[in-house]
Design an enzyme around this catalytic site. Sequence first.
Site, PDB file in Angstrom:
ATOM      1  N   ALA A 135     -62.115  75.058 120.995  1.00  0.00           N
ATOM      2  CA  ALA A 135     -62.449  75.552 122.332  1.00  0.00           C
ATOM      3  C   ALA A 135     -63.948  75.422 122.605  1.00  0.00           C
ATOM      4  O   ALA A 135     -64.352  75.020 123.703  1.00  0.00           O
ATOM      5  CB  ALA A 135     -62.007  77.004 122.484  1.00  0.00           C
ATOM      6  N   GLY A 192     -60.185  77.657 113.610  1.00  0.00           N
ATOM      7  CA  GLY A 192     -59.953  76.298 114.115  1.00  0.00           C
ATOM      8  C   GLY A 192     -59.889  76.255 115.630  1.00  0.00           C
ATOM      9  O   GLY A 192     -60.472  75.369 116.268  1.00  0.00           O
ATOM     10  N   CYS A 193     -59.188  77.215 116.209  1.00  0.00           N
ATOM     11  CA  CYS A 193     -59.040  77.237 117.672  1.00  0.00           C
ATOM     12  C   CYS A 193     -60.356  77.558 118.364  1.00  0.00           C
ATOM     13  O   CYS A 193     -60.640  77.035 119.443  1.00  0.00           O
ATOM     14  CB  CYS A 193     -57.950  78.236 118.077  1.00  0.00           C
ATOM     15  N   THR A 194     -61.162  78.401 117.732  1.00  0.00           N
ATOM     16  CA  THR A 194     -62.490  78.716 118.280  1.00  0.00           C
ATOM     17  C   THR A 194     -63.366  77.473 118.246  1.00  0.00           C
ATOM     18  O   THR A 194     -64.036  77.146 119.232  1.00  0.00           O
ATOM     19  CB  THR A 194     -63.139  79.873 117.496  1.00  0.00           C
TER      20      THR A 194
END
Length: 159
Positions: A53, A48-50
Site C-alpha cells: 500500500a 506485506g500489505c502495508t
Amino acid sequence: MTDPQRLTAGDKAPDFTLPDSTGKQVSLSDFRGRHVVLYFYPAAGTPGCTKQACDFRDNLGDLDGAGYQVLGISPDKPEKLAKFAEAEQLTFPLLSDPDKTVLTEWGAFGEKKNYGRIVQGVIRSTFVIDPEGTIVKAMYNVRATGHVAKLLKDLKISA
C-alpha cells in the site's frame, strides 16, 4: 490444489459496488473513462500489505499523472481500512469486501500455498483496466515488495 476462476487480459472487468473506508459506496463503473489499477490484498496493517500500500502511495503521483486511478480491496471492514489509511496516509480508495464476493469473482480468493500448506485465503492480485472497462493486465500471486516498481515499468510510467 484447484485454482479459482481466473480473469485474463481481454475479459470485461466485472463491476462491483463496495463501501470504502468512510462507508461511502464506490463502484468500478464510477471510474469509466479512466485507467484503473485494482489490487487485492489479504489484510490491512500486516507487514506485506502495508509495504504494498505504501509503494502505491509513494508512486501515486506518477500513476495519477499517467491517468491511472488506484483502488485497493481487502476483506477488512471499513473501520479497519480507515485506521490503516490514516496510519499510512493512504489517499486512494480502500474498499471493503468482508463476504469475499468480489474477491472470489475476480479470482483473488481461493486455495493458495502459505508456508508450504494449502489454505483458503486472499490471493494477492493486481489488474489494470482500460477506460472502457476491459482488463488489459491480470497478475495473480504478486509479491508485496517490488510489485509496484515492476508495474510502473510494465506500464512504461517513469518512477
